[in-house]
Scaffold this motif. Structure first.
Motif, PDB file in Angstrom:
ATOM      1  N   GLU A   1       8.071  11.065   6.308  1.00 23.00           N
ATOM      2  CA  GLU A   1       7.368  12.064   5.751  1.00 23.00           C
ATOM      3  C   GLU A   1       6.430  11.634   4.330  1.00 23.00           C
ATOM      4  O   GLU A   1       5.679  12.498   3.860  1.00 23.00           O
ATOM      5  N   LEU A   2       6.487  10.535   3.983  1.00 15.83           N
ATOM      6  CA  LEU A   2       5.974  10.248   2.695  1.00 15.83           C
ATOM      7  C   LEU A   2       4.892   8.913   3.159  1.00 15.83           C
ATOM      8  O   LEU A   2       5.276   8.055   4.029  1.00 15.83           O
ATOM      9  N   PRO A   3       3.971   8.731   2.553  1.00 14.32           N
ATOM     10  CA  PRO A   3       3.016   7.751   2.838  1.00 14.32           C
ATOM     11  C   PRO A   3       3.577   6.295   2.354  1.00 14.32           C
ATOM     12  O   PRO A   3       4.137   6.356   1.388  1.00 14.32           O
ATOM     13  N   LEU A   4       3.177   5.277   3.123  1.00 18.14           N
ATOM     14  CA  LEU A   4       3.642   3.918   2.465  1.00 18.14           C
ATOM     15  C   LEU A   4       2.432   2.897   2.766  1.00 18.14           C
ATOM     16  O   LEU A   4       2.180   2.439   3.496  1.00 18.14           O
ATOM     17  N   PRO A   5       1.466   3.178   1.640  1.00 23.94           N
ATOM     18  CA  PRO A   5       0.240   2.437   1.693  1.00 23.94           C
ATOM     19  C   PRO A   5       0.761   0.916   1.436  1.00 23.94           C
ATOM     20  O   PRO A   5       1.466   0.600   0.688  1.00 23.94           O
ATOM     21  N   HIS A   6      -0.322  -0.049   1.860  1.00 23.89           N
ATOM     22  CA  HIS A   6      -0.553  -1.386   1.377  1.00 23.89           C
ATOM     23  C   HIS A   6      -1.620  -1.436   0.536  1.00 23.89           C
ATOM     24  O   HIS A   6      -2.704  -1.189   0.737  1.00 23.89           O
ATOM     25  N   VAL A   7      -1.356  -1.733  -0.618  1.00 23.88           N
ATOM     26  CA  VAL A   7      -2.583  -1.841  -1.584  1.00 23.88           C
ATOM     27  C   VAL A   7      -2.519  -3.186  -2.406  1.00 23.88           C
ATOM     28  O   VAL A   7      -1.817  -3.793  -2.999  1.00 23.88           O
ATOM     29  N   ASP A   8      -3.713  -3.910  -2.196  1.00 21.46           N
ATOM     30  CA  ASP A   8      -3.895  -5.261  -2.744  1.00 21.46           C
ATOM     31  C   ASP A   8      -4.017  -5.024  -4.427  1.00 21.46           C
ATOM     32  O   ASP A   8      -4.569  -4.098  -4.888  1.00 21.46           O
ATOM     33  N   VAL A   9      -3.281  -6.139  -4.726  1.00 24.16           N
ATOM     34  CA  VAL A   9      -2.972  -6.079  -6.327  1.00 24.16           C
ATOM     35  C   VAL A   9      -4.307  -5.817  -7.257  1.00 24.16           C
ATOM     36  O   VAL A   9      -4.547  -5.116  -8.150  1.00 24.16           O
ATOM     37  N   ASP A  10      -5.191  -6.892  -6.836  1.00 26.42           N
ATOM     38  CA  ASP A  10      -6.451  -6.610  -7.540  1.00 26.42           C
ATOM     39  C   ASP A  10      -7.305  -5.683  -7.401  1.00 26.42           C
ATOM     40  O   ASP A  10      -7.854  -4.984  -8.069  1.00 26.42           O
ATOM     41  N   GLU A  11      -7.257  -5.354  -5.782  1.00 30.04           N
ATOM     42  CA  GLU A  11      -8.003  -3.960  -5.571  1.00 30.04           C
ATOM     43  C   GLU A  11      -7.665  -2.873  -6.228  1.00 30.04           C
ATOM     44  O   GLU A  11      -8.276  -1.840  -6.452  1.00 30.04           O
ATOM     45  N   GLY A  12      -6.322  -2.829  -6.276  1.00 21.54           N
ATOM     46  CA  GLY A  12      -5.607  -1.508  -6.830  1.00 21.54           C
ATOM     47  C   GLY A  12      -5.357  -1.417  -8.277  1.00 21.54           C
ATOM     48  O   GLY A  12      -4.863  -0.409  -8.781  1.00 21.54           O
ATOM     49  N   GLY A  13      -5.992  -2.351  -8.950  1.00 23.98           N
ATOM     50  CA  GLY A  13      -6.095  -2.358 -10.582  1.00 23.98           C
ATOM     51  C   GLY A  13      -4.861  -2.866 -11.081  1.00 23.98           C
ATOM     52  O   GLY A  13      -4.679  -2.798 -12.337  1.00 23.98           O
ATOM     53  N   GLY A  14      -4.043  -3.643 -10.538  1.00 23.67           N
ATOM     54  CA  GLY A  14      -2.748  -4.314 -11.011  1.00 23.67           C
ATOM     55  C   GLY A  14      -1.565  -3.530 -10.549  1.00 23.67           C
ATOM     56  O   GLY A  14      -1.522  -2.363 -10.069  1.00 23.67           O
TER      57      GLY A  14
ATOM     58  N   GLY B   1       8.125  -3.193  -4.609  1.00 21.25           N
ATOM     59  CA  GLY B   1       6.741  -3.679  -4.936  1.00 21.25           C
ATOM     60  C   GLY B   1       6.212  -4.865  -3.938  1.00 21.25           C
ATOM     61  O   GLY B   1       4.908  -4.726  -3.728  1.00 21.25           O
ATOM     62  N   HIS B   2       7.189  -5.389  -3.215  1.00 25.56           N
ATOM     63  CA  HIS B   2       6.667  -6.281  -2.360  1.00 25.56           C
ATOM     64  C   HIS B   2       6.326  -5.875  -0.917  1.00 25.56           C
ATOM     65  O   HIS B   2       5.112  -6.023  -0.652  1.00 25.56           O
ATOM     66  N   VAL B   3       6.782  -4.747  -0.627  1.00 24.61           N
ATOM     67  CA  VAL B   3       6.386  -3.850   0.460  1.00 24.61           C
ATOM     68  C   VAL B   3       4.989  -3.424   0.412  1.00 24.61           C
ATOM     69  O   VAL B   3       4.325  -3.631   1.418  1.00 24.61           O
ATOM     70  N   ILE B   4       4.891  -2.915  -0.772  1.00 25.09           N
ATOM     71  CA  ILE B   4       3.391  -2.210  -1.110  1.00 25.09           C
ATOM     72  C   ILE B   4       2.198  -3.076  -1.336  1.00 25.09           C
ATOM     73  O   ILE B   4       1.323  -2.894  -0.813  1.00 25.09           O
ATOM     74  N   MET B   5       2.543  -4.327  -2.163  1.00 30.79           N
ATOM     75  CA  MET B   5       1.699  -4.844  -2.514  1.00 30.79           C
ATOM     76  C   MET B   5       1.386  -6.281  -1.942  1.00 30.79           C
ATOM     77  O   MET B   5       0.181  -6.994  -1.908  1.00 30.79           O
ATOM     78  N   HIS B   6       2.324  -6.862  -1.442  1.00 25.96           N
ATOM     79  CA  HIS B   6       2.348  -8.166  -0.783  1.00 25.96           C
ATOM     80  C   HIS B   6       2.430  -8.540   0.673  1.00 25.96           C
ATOM     81  O   HIS B   6       3.350  -7.929   1.263  1.00 25.96           O
ATOM     82  N   ARG B   7       1.597  -9.317   1.383  1.00 28.11           N
ATOM     83  CA  ARG B   7       1.521  -9.762   2.633  1.00 28.11           C
ATOM     84  C   ARG B   7       1.666 -11.246   2.879  1.00 28.11           C
ATOM     85  O   ARG B   7       2.208 -11.600   3.629  1.00 28.11           O
ATOM     86  N   ILE B   8       1.164 -12.005   2.068  1.00 25.12           N
ATOM     87  CA  ILE B   8       1.243 -13.314   1.723  1.00 25.12           C
ATOM     88  C   ILE B   8       1.651 -13.997   0.566  1.00 25.12           C
ATOM     89  O   ILE B   8       1.548 -13.289  -0.343  1.00 25.12           O
ATOM     90  N   PRO B   9       2.448 -15.127   0.421  1.00 28.21           N
ATOM     91  CA  PRO B   9       3.024 -15.592  -0.635  1.00 28.21           C
ATOM     92  C   PRO B   9       1.908 -16.167  -1.657  1.00 28.21           C
ATOM     93  O   PRO B   9       1.013 -16.701  -1.210  1.00 28.21           O
TER      94      PRO B   9
END
Length: 362
Positions: free
Chosen positions: A121-134, A210-218
């Protein structure tokens, strides 16, 4: 299983789960080690004989049906919390065992989810660290997206589950508080060490989120980024600074009160205060020395503990099989190709003994 294909990768998984060497398994199964090695590496054109599979299964204490499943393996998680530099102290064999257990749990989860539909029921975005402003800005974004009010987060586990993340408690190795597993055909899974205090568990959950939202590759920065995300999500700087208005310093009593307010450890809050320059370096060093002298670095006083945030979705999924669908442990064991004793150990206390029934696919 005469028409099924032997899955050699699951044999490797089972052996690593038992922390056994090829030689140990071969000896228990009464096989030549070289022949066993060819079986595990999938080098027999027609696969192993049914008799040898039964002998290996007995040696590893797995049902023989486990080795005929079609599931592939997921690689090691992006991180094994805490930080990468501490992973070496855990030991290679232990890491392999953890990796094997998590894969086995994912195999089980696929079977459990056949009987359920999960609708976040809540969004779970993927946000690139740099694109998202940190990490800090991304933490603000999540607070807005999840409509989290100002101040402490009452129940982070509930928010994560409402966003479609499965929170699963298990017995991880000492020193490993949390692990995130992302697989294409499953919801994001965060495994938390059930033996840690509630303050550490909340911090680990925020870190893994934080890993779920921001990270896809190490990358070399993912641990620091996840820590920064967790700090701002759980104790936002602007709101935390208000607690210092009119204060000349801090004490352990004040930290204990802040712990009760924010539901984060005194160590977390002290580190946070120093990181945002809300206290001087001298004040920080003095407080850390006091904490160390009290023996609180490893375990803060039980009197300061707050209740655990128990997950609800995964336990409900298990109870649905045992109570709603009426499966007894033997039936569930056949469903997931797992020994009953292993099931009881892995999924205590959520699996009961219902009446035998049919497996219903929703």
């Amino acid at each position: 299983m005469t028409n099924a294909t032997f899955n050699a990768s699951l044999l490797l998984l089972a052996r690593q789960y038992r922390r056994a060497s090829q030689g140990e398994v071969a000896a228990k199964a009464g096989l030549n080690q070289g022949h066993y090695s060819r079986i595990e590496n999938g080098l027999l054109p027609d696969g192993p004989s049914h008799e040898n599979v039964e002998r290996i299964a007995a040696a590893l204490q797995f049902p023989s049906t486990f080795f005929y499943q079609t599931d592939g393996l997921t690689g090691l998680p992006l991180s094994v919390h805490p930080m990468h530099r501490k992973r070496a102290a855990v030991g290679e064999r232990v890491l392999k065992q953890i990796h094997a257990e998590l894969n086995i749990r994912l195999i089980h989860l696929r079977r459990y989810l056949r009987a359920a539909d999960l609708h976040p029921e809540l969004p779970l975005p993927h946000v690139d660290v740099d694109e998202g402003g940190g990490p800090q800005e991304i933490a603000h974004l999540i607070r807005r997206a999840w409509s989290i009010p100002e101040g402490p987060i009452a129940n982070l586990t509930d928010y994560c589950e409402r966003a479609g993340i499965l929170i699963i408690w298990c017995d991880l190795e000492k020193g490993i508080d949390g692990v995130t597993m992302r697989v294409r055909d499953l919801p994001p899974c965060i495994f938390l060490n059930r033996s840690v205090p509630p303050d550490r568990m909340r911090a680990s959950l925020a870190h893994e989120l934080g890993h779920v939202i921001m990270h896809r590759i190490p990358t070399e920065n993912i641990e620091d980024e996840a820590n920064a995300f967790a700090a701002e999500l759980m104790v936002p700087e602007r709101q935390f600074r208000r607690q210092f208005i009119g204060r000349a310093g801090i004490s352990l009593e004040w930290l204990a009160l802040q712990k009760a307010h924010w539901k984060m450890s005194m160590a977390f809050l002290l580190y946070r205060a120093g990181a945002i320059d809300a206290i001087t370096r001298h004040q920080s060093e003095y407080a850390w020395k006091k904490i160390a002298s009290m023996g609180w670095r490893l375990r803060e006083p039980h009197e300061t503990d707050f209740p655990y945030e128990e997950p609800s979705i995964f336990p409900a999924l298990l109870r649905m099989h045992s109570e709603t669908l009426g499966f007894d442990l033997e039936t569930i064991g056949r469903l997931v190709s797992c020994d009953v004793g292993e099931l009881q150990q892995m999924y205590r206390p959520y699996l009961g003994r219902g009446k035998p029934g049919l497996y219903v696919v929703k």
